[in-house]
Design a protein around this motif. Structure first.
Motif, PDB file in Angstrom:
ATOM      1  N   THR A 259      14.397  -3.307  -0.816  1.00 32.93           N
ATOM      2  CA  THR A 259      13.660  -2.531  -1.816  1.00 32.93           C
ATOM      3  C   THR A 259      12.294  -3.160  -2.072  1.00 32.93           C
ATOM      4  O   THR A 259      11.280  -2.450  -2.165  1.00 32.93           O
ATOM      5  N   ALA A 260      12.247  -4.488  -2.160  1.00 31.07           N
ATOM      6  CA  ALA A 260      10.976  -5.186  -2.380  1.00 31.07           C
ATOM      7  C   ALA A 260      10.001  -4.921  -1.245  1.00 31.07           C
ATOM      8  O   ALA A 260       8.810  -4.664  -1.477  1.00 31.07           O
ATOM      9  N   ARG A 261      10.494  -4.945  -0.028  1.00 35.52           N
ATOM     10  CA  ARG A 261       9.616  -4.732   1.130  1.00 35.52           C
ATOM     11  C   ARG A 261       9.190  -3.268   1.259  1.00 35.52           C
ATOM     12  O   ARG A 261       8.121  -2.981   1.806  1.00 35.52           O
ATOM     13  N   LEU A 262      10.009  -2.372   0.765  1.00 33.39           N
ATOM     14  CA  LEU A 262       9.612  -0.963   0.756  1.00 33.39           C
ATOM     15  C   LEU A 262       8.519  -0.712  -0.276  1.00 33.39           C
ATOM     16  O   LEU A 262       7.540  -0.003  -0.002  1.00 33.39           O
ATOM     17  N   VAL A 263       8.677  -1.297  -1.452  1.00 37.22           N
ATOM     18  CA  VAL A 263       7.710  -1.101  -2.537  1.00 37.22           C
ATOM     19  C   VAL A 263       6.331  -1.616  -2.128  1.00 37.22           C
ATOM     20  O   VAL A 263       5.303  -1.003  -2.436  1.00 37.22           O
ATOM     21  N   THR A 264       6.300  -2.749  -1.424  1.00 41.45           N
ATOM     22  CA  THR A 264       5.032  -3.324  -0.982  1.00 41.45           C
ATOM     23  C   THR A 264       4.596  -2.779   0.381  1.00 41.45           C
ATOM     24  O   THR A 264       3.593  -3.233   0.930  1.00 41.45           O
ATOM     25  N   ARG A 265       5.364  -1.857   0.916  1.00 40.18           N
ATOM     26  CA  ARG A 265       5.094  -1.208   2.199  1.00 40.18           C
ATOM     27  C   ARG A 265       5.042  -2.189   3.376  1.00 40.18           C
ATOM     28  O   ARG A 265       4.340  -1.956   4.357  1.00 40.18           O
ATOM     29  N   LEU A 266       5.822  -3.264   3.261  1.00 41.04           N
ATOM     30  CA  LEU A 266       6.037  -4.121   4.426  1.00 41.04           C
ATOM     31  C   LEU A 266       7.040  -3.443   5.359  1.00 41.04           C
ATOM     32  O   LEU A 266       7.133  -3.792   6.537  1.00 41.04           O
TER      33      LEU A 266
ATOM     34  N   PRO B  74       9.588   3.480   4.490  1.00 40.03           N
ATOM     35  CA  PRO B  74      10.816   4.103   3.979  1.00 40.03           C
ATOM     36  C   PRO B  74      11.302   5.229   4.889  1.00 40.03           C
ATOM     37  O   PRO B  74      10.505   5.887   5.574  1.00 40.03           O
ATOM     38  N   THR B  75      12.610   5.434   4.895  1.00 42.79           N
ATOM     39  CA  THR B  75      13.192   6.564   5.603  1.00 42.79           C
ATOM     40  C   THR B  75      12.941   7.861   4.833  1.00 42.79           C
ATOM     41  O   THR B  75      12.770   8.934   5.423  1.00 42.79           O
ATOM     42  N   GLY B  76      12.914   7.748   3.504  1.00 39.09           N
ATOM     43  CA  GLY B  76      12.660   8.914   2.673  1.00 39.09           C
ATOM     44  C   GLY B  76      12.382   8.495   1.245  1.00 39.09           C
ATOM     45  O   GLY B  76      12.587   7.338   0.858  1.00 39.09           O
ATOM     46  N   GLY B  77      11.873   9.428   0.449  1.00 40.08           N
ATOM     47  CA  GLY B  77      11.594   9.155  -0.952  1.00 40.08           C
ATOM     48  C   GLY B  77      10.117   8.941  -1.216  1.00 40.08           C
ATOM     49  O   GLY B  77       9.285   8.979  -0.308  1.00 40.08           O
ATOM     50  N   SER B  78       9.789   8.694  -2.484  1.00 33.15           N
ATOM     51  CA  SER B  78       8.396   8.503  -2.885  1.00 33.15           C
ATOM     52  C   SER B  78       8.205   7.171  -3.589  1.00 33.15           C
ATOM     53  O   SER B  78       9.091   6.695  -4.298  1.00 33.15           O
TER      54      SER B  78
ATOM     55  N   LEU C  22       1.448   6.397   3.629  1.00 36.35           N
ATOM     56  CA  LEU C  22       0.096   5.975   4.002  1.00 36.35           C
ATOM     57  C   LEU C  22       0.111   5.150   5.285  1.00 36.35           C
ATOM     58  O   LEU C  22       1.054   4.408   5.560  1.00 36.35           O
ATOM     59  N   SER C  23      -0.953   5.245   6.061  1.00 35.55           N
ATOM     60  CA  SER C  23      -1.092   4.451   7.284  1.00 35.55           C
ATOM     61  C   SER C  23      -1.510   3.028   6.933  1.00 35.55           C
ATOM     62  O   SER C  23      -1.866   2.727   5.789  1.00 35.55           O
ATOM     63  N   ARG C  24      -1.484   2.143   7.927  1.00 35.37           N
ATOM     64  CA  ARG C  24      -1.897   0.749   7.702  1.00 35.37           C
ATOM     65  C   ARG C  24      -3.333   0.671   7.204  1.00 35.37           C
ATOM     66  O   ARG C  24      -3.661  -0.114   6.319  1.00 35.37           O
ATOM     67  N   LYS C  25      -4.187   1.482   7.778  1.00 35.13           N
ATOM     68  CA  LYS C  25      -5.598   1.477   7.383  1.00 35.13           C
ATOM     69  C   LYS C  25      -5.755   1.933   5.938  1.00 35.13           C
ATOM     70  O   LYS C  25      -6.529   1.358   5.175  1.00 35.13           O
ATOM     71  N   GLU C  26      -5.017   2.965   5.564  1.00 29.65           N
ATOM     72  CA  GLU C  26      -5.085   3.464   4.183  1.00 29.65           C
ATOM     73  C   GLU C  26      -4.480   2.482   3.200  1.00 29.65           C
ATOM     74  O   GLU C  26      -4.870   2.434   2.028  1.00 29.65           O
ATOM     75  N   LEU C  27      -3.519   1.678   3.663  1.00 28.34           N
ATOM     76  CA  LEU C  27      -2.847   0.721   2.784  1.00 28.34           C
ATOM     77  C   LEU C  27      -3.670  -0.534   2.510  1.00 28.34           C
ATOM     78  O   LEU C  27      -3.468  -1.203   1.491  1.00 28.34           O
ATOM     79  N   LYS C  28      -4.603  -0.870   3.400  1.00 30.95           N
ATOM     80  CA  LYS C  28      -5.310  -2.148   3.284  1.00 30.95           C
ATOM     81  C   LYS C  28      -5.960  -2.371   1.915  1.00 30.95           C
ATOM     82  O   LYS C  28      -5.820  -3.457   1.344  1.00 30.95           O
ATOM     83  N   PRO C  29      -6.671  -1.387   1.329  1.00 31.93           N
ATOM     84  CA  PRO C  29      -7.237  -1.626  -0.004  1.00 31.93           C
ATOM     85  C   PRO C  29      -6.172  -1.888  -1.070  1.00 31.93           C
ATOM     86  O   PRO C  29      -6.414  -2.630  -2.029  1.00 31.93           O
TER      87      PRO C  29
ATOM     88  N   MET D  86       3.207 -10.483  -2.588  1.00 33.24           N
ATOM     89  CA  MET D  86       4.607 -10.887  -2.565  1.00 33.24           C
ATOM     90  C   MET D  86       4.746 -12.402  -2.519  1.00 33.24           C
ATOM     91  O   MET D  86       3.965 -13.090  -1.847  1.00 33.24           O
ATOM     92  N   ILE D  87       5.722 -12.917  -3.247  1.00 35.11           N
ATOM     93  CA  ILE D  87       6.124 -14.327  -3.153  1.00 35.11           C
ATOM     94  C   ILE D  87       7.487 -14.336  -2.472  1.00 35.11           C
ATOM     95  O   ILE D  87       8.426 -13.707  -2.954  1.00 35.11           O
ATOM     96  N   PHE D  88       7.589 -15.054  -1.356  1.00 34.98           N
ATOM     97  CA  PHE D  88       8.806 -14.998  -0.557  1.00 34.98           C
ATOM     98  C   PHE D  88       9.816 -16.054  -0.996  1.00 34.98           C
ATOM     99  O   PHE D  88       9.485 -17.031  -1.662  1.00 34.98           O
ATOM    100  N   GLN D  89      11.056 -15.837  -0.548  1.00 39.18           N
ATOM    101  CA  GLN D  89      12.174 -16.664  -0.994  1.00 39.18           C
ATOM    102  C   GLN D  89      12.093 -18.103  -0.499  1.00 39.18           C
ATOM    103  O   GLN D  89      12.279 -19.039  -1.273  1.00 39.18           O
ATOM    104  N   ASP D  90      11.827 -18.276   0.775  1.00 36.89           N
ATOM    105  CA  ASP D  90      11.921 -19.606   1.384  1.00 36.89           C
ATOM    106  C   ASP D  90      10.528 -20.227   1.531  1.00 36.89           C
ATOM    107  O   ASP D  90       9.751 -19.822   2.405  1.00 36.89           O
ATOM    108  N   PRO D  91      10.214 -21.236   0.711  1.00 37.96           N
ATOM    109  CA  PRO D  91       8.889 -21.858   0.817  1.00 37.96           C
ATOM    110  C   PRO D  91       8.714 -22.685   2.088  1.00 37.96           C
ATOM    111  O   PRO D  91       7.613 -23.116   2.401  1.00 37.96           O
ATOM    112  N   TYR D  92       9.807 -22.894   2.819  1.00 39.10           N
ATOM    113  CA  TYR D  92       9.720 -23.684   4.048  1.00 39.10           C
ATOM    114  C   TYR D  92       9.340 -22.825   5.257  1.00 39.10           C
ATOM    115  O   TYR D  92       8.756 -23.326   6.214  1.00 39.10           O
ATOM    116  N   SER D  93       9.702 -21.547   5.239  1.00 37.27           N
ATOM    117  CA  SER D  93       9.408 -20.694   6.394  1.00 37.27           C
ATOM    118  C   SER D  93       8.287 -19.690   6.128  1.00 37.27           C
ATOM    119  O   SER D  93       7.837 -19.031   7.060  1.00 37.27           O
ATOM    120  N   SER D  94       7.839 -19.556   4.882  1.00 30.42           N
ATOM    121  CA  SER D  94       6.819 -18.547   4.571  1.00 30.42           C
ATOM    122  C   SER D  94       5.393 -19.083   4.681  1.00 30.42           C
ATOM    123  O   SER D  94       4.437 -18.335   4.477  1.00 30.42           O
TER     124      SER D  94
END
Length: 343
Positions: free
Chosen positions: A61-68, A71-75, A86-93, A100-108
């Motif tokens: 859900t977190a990755r969908l909200v930030t568009r990482l 989504p398969t469906g929904g708004s 939105l496309s990658r280009k439209e998402l950039k702004p 996002m702050i990721f879970q593992d500070p060792y691999s992020s």
């Protein structure tokens, strides 16, 4: 932390199904229903907690909200604009406004880059500051802001502790002054004493920068003292939403009650009086979830012919909680599971 009712983010009927393929032609033979019809709002300036067992769909859900993830469906409506398609280009702004702050500070963190480069990278990507000396000064100010020594600008990630690495991740996330931070279990990999420091840092930064936060966790005690509102997920769906105080005092969904009954109580008298609700069976597979209520195969209040036939909507219950349950917990049942609510 008082939450304004000004909606920053609105999620409606959100789905993410990962295809399962097999055979020489890699035909789709099924799907992992990681997120399966999720609705929630995030108000400007608040902290919304997203909790549940491992595999329930929180991080997806977190990755969908930030568009990482797409989504398969929904708004996903961001300040009145649907960003789900939105496309990658439209998402950039928009990337500047949600981080996002990721879970593992060792691999992020990239182990081959210095801390100064890692924190300063958002400035380069978005063309915020091209002058190297000015950029270094901005990065050092960020390091100081999150409690790091600015003189360690040229150190590599392996030269820092886990808590310090997570502070680097926080500095990188706030570099562009975003409106929304999605923190995906940001303290679960840290020692308890360090967890408190990171949580206090996030709270202070929220007040200072006016941040809105989606805080994902499986530790209910952490969420209780961090979040204004809490949404409980089970098998790809939200089963209960309420303010933090109301959810912990009067949980209405049996799954929420079972989760809270497992939280240790420091008072021996209250601990002795508490009834531990042990759920039977295992979490069903998200490739073939139960029909109707997802929780009915493990629910102590299961009623045949209702729970396994009719899918309960997420609707208002006594106390103001939103819960997806045909037979929500009564006050007496709540008192047995969560004696602190009756104390």
């Amino acid at each position: 932390m008082s939450a304004s009712q000004d909606t920053l983010l609105q999620v409606r009927d959100l789905y993410k199904h990962f295809p399962i393929r097999a055979g020489l032609l890699q035909r789709q033979v099924g799907a992992v229903k990681a997120v399966d019809g999720v609705d929630f709002d995030v108000y400007r300036g608040e902290t919304l907690g997203l909790v549940g067992e491992s595999g329930c769909g929180k991080s997806t859900t977190a990755r969908l909200v930030t568009r990482l993830l797409d989504p398969t469906g929904g708004s996903i409506t961001w300040e009145g604009r649907d960003i789900a398609t939105l496309s990658r280009k439209e998402l950039k702004p928009l990337r500047r406004e949600m981080q996002m702050i990721f879970q593992d500070p060792y691999s992020s963190l990239n182990p081959r880059k210095t801390v100064g480069t890692i924190i300063g990278e958002p400035f380069i990507i978005h063309g915020v500051e091209t002058d190297e000396r000015k950029r270094k000064r901005m990065v050092q100010e960020l390091m100081e802001q999150v409690g790091l020594n600015p003189e360690h600008y040229n150190r590599l990630p392996h030269q820092f502790s886990g808590g310090q690495r997570q502070r680097i991740g926080v500095a990188r996330a706030i570099a562009l002054k975003p409106k929304l931070i999605v923190a995906d279990e940001p303290v679960s990999a840290l020692d308890v004493s360090i967890q408190a420091q990171i949580l206090n840092l996030l709270r202070d930064l929220q007040k200072e920068l006016g941040l809105t936060i989606i805080f994902i966790a499986h530790d209910l005690s952490v969420v209780r003292h961090t979040c204004d509102r809490v949404a409980v997920m089970y098998l790809g769906r939200i089963v209960e939403q309420a303010t933090s105080d109301e959810l912990y005092a009067h949980p209405r969904h049996p799954y929420t009650g079972a989760l809270l009954s497992a939280v240790p109580v420091p008072d021996p008298r209250l601990s002795r009086d508490k009834h531990r609700q042990v759920l039977g069976g295992d979490v069903p597979s998200p490739t073939n979830p139960p029909s109707a209520c997802r929780f009915h195969t493990r629910c102590p209040k299961f009623v045949e012919g209702t729970c396994d036939v009719n899918d309960p909507p997420l609707e208002l219950k006594d106390g103001g909680n939103l819960a997806a349950c045909h037979f929500p917990l009564t006050d007496d049942e709540i008192a047995r599971r969560v004696p602190t609510a009756a104390a």
